[in-house]
Every structure is written in C-alpha cells, then in structure tokens.
Design an enzyme around this catalytic site. Sequence first.
Site, short mmCIF file in Angstrom:
data_model
loop_
_atom_site.label_atom_id
_atom_site.label_comp_id
_atom_site.label_asym_id
_atom_site.label_seq_id
_atom_site.Cartn_x
_atom_site.Cartn_y
_atom_site.Cartn_z
N ASN A 9 -27.32 45.40 -48.47
CA ASN A 9 -26.62 44.46 -47.09
C ASN A 9 -27.64 42.90 -47.09
OD1 ASN A 9 -26.70 43.82 -44.25
ND2 ASN A 9 -27.57 45.52 -43.22
N LYS A 11 -27.45 40.87 -44.91
CA LYS A 11 -28.20 40.29 -43.16
C LYS A 11 -27.57 38.92 -43.57
CE LYS A 11 -31.33 44.37 -43.48
NZ LYS A 11 -32.85 45.16 -43.22
N HIS A 94 -25.58 49.34 -37.26
CA HIS A 94 -26.85 49.07 -37.72
C HIS A 94 -28.09 48.59 -36.67
CE1 HIS A 94 -30.68 47.10 -39.70
NE2 HIS A 94 -30.03 47.62 -41.02
N GLU A 96 -30.45 47.16 -36.44
CA GLU A 96 -30.72 45.12 -35.77
C GLU A 96 -29.78 44.84 -35.03
OE1 GLU A 96 -31.49 43.71 -39.88
OE2 GLU A 96 -33.22 44.92 -40.02
N GLU A 164 -30.60 55.20 -41.98
CA GLU A 164 -31.95 54.25 -41.50
C GLU A 164 -33.45 54.78 -40.76
OE1 GLU A 164 -30.09 50.94 -44.01
OE2 GLU A 164 -30.04 50.67 -42.23
N GLY A 170 -37.62 47.18 -43.56
CA GLY A 170 -38.34 46.08 -44.27
C GLY A 170 -39.52 46.33 -44.23
N SER A 205 -36.27 50.29 -47.15
CA SER A 205 -37.25 49.88 -48.03
C SER A 205 -36.80 50.96 -49.33
CB SER A 205 -38.46 50.84 -47.33
OG SER A 205 -38.97 49.30 -46.86
#
Length: 243
Positions: A9, A11, A94, A96, A164, A170, A205
Amino acid sequence: MTAPLIVGNWKMNGLRADLEQAREVAASLAGRRAARVGICPPATLLAAMGQALKGSAVLTGGQDCHAEAAGAFTGDISAQMLADAGARLVIVGHSERRQYHGERDEAVAAKALAAVGAGLEPIICVGETFEERQAGRTLEVVSRQVAESVPEALAGRAFAVAYEPIWAIGTGLTPTPAEIEAAHAAIRLALGVRGAQAPILYGGSVKPANAAEILKVAEVGGALVGGASLKAADFLAIIAGAG
Ligand code: PGA
C-alpha cells in the site's frame, strides 16, 4: 494451501520515477509463485503501473473506491474506473480512510460490494485503536467491524480481510504472534460462511525482519505492507518471508 497474498500500500507516495521500484519487484519475482503479490499505488500511477508490470504476475490495486459506479462525486474514483485502469484489487476501509475521511462500517461495506460488482477483489481493513486494546476490547472491536464492514453478499466472492491494529501502523510496533493469532481467529469466526475461503492479511509495521515470523502465524494468509513496500528490496525481502 493457497498462496499468501502480499500487498503493498503505497498510500500518498509515489511519482512516475518510483515505478522503477515496481518494475524491480516484478523482474525479481519472474517465474516465482510462492505468493500472490499486488501493489496499490496512488490512483495517478495506476494505469502507468499497469503498463510497467505488463506481462508480470504482480497485480495492481486501488487504495479506495466510491460505492457508486459514476456520478457527481468530485474527487472520487469508482471501482469501475479502477478496473478500467487495470486494477484487480482495491483496499477499502483502511484506518486512514476511517480516521481522516470519517468512513464508517456501513460505507465500507457498500464500497466492498461495489468492488466485487466491478470485478475487483476488495481488501477490507479492520483493526482496533491503542485505547481499545488497552481496555481488552480488541476481539470484540474487530468482530463487530467484520460483521458490519463485510457484506453477507460477499459469500463465495473473492475478497480478503486485513487485520491492521491502528497503533501498529507506521509505528514500528507490532502485536505478538499470539495476539495476531487471537485477532485472526476472531475475524475468521466473525466471517463465518461469508468468508470461509477469504485470506486474512496482517498489516501494521510489517518489515523484512518480522515478515517470516508473522506470515507463519495460524490464519495469517498474507500481509498488507505500507512503508516497507516503497522500496523494492524491502518489499521483496518481505515476499521472500512467505516462503
Ligand atoms: P505500515 O502500514 O506497514 O507502514 O505500518 C500498513 C498499512 O497501513 O497498510
């Protein structure tokens, strides 16, 4: 056993020059079939990446799609448009998107349905916050997200779920293998008959150093990789962790 699905991904990262990373991944994987591999670049690169990966087994995918096929939705991209640009996969829900764009389970479910309708394989993301984990609510939260974000109508269709944990994205932090196993087991249970065959990916991660250990956990059917998918060498090392 089906081959694990390893998806990068990107992003909001990647300019045309970065297609070189994808070409390198495709060239290094030529002839190897231990894993199914995909890259989800920003939409601006989707068509060019499809060209760059032409003839390789590496799939391309979108990072989000709208639930409608077309219409007055400025700035949005439909699943049909992604498919038309060569995508085979699409990430939906996701964290985000949920966090910065207020996407709720119901909207995620509608996107997942639109994706399969357009012939795409959606990767439906779920995961708990740090506070939810601290409160011991992880399994309850992911089970509810699966129940509400994965439509019953997906039964028998190709799709994946990605676990996730938000606090692992991250941050360099990852749950223990036992914690990943427990979350994946809860997701498998919540999926029930609608997703008996659906792979459950782990994301958050994932790196060359931890990929092999994570990928051998029970019910881990692949990985969704953010930061470490941007460099071909790292992404290839993660794919190698799939065996
Ligand atoms: P990360 O992101 O690998 O950079 O933690 C994973 C994701 O958000 O899909």
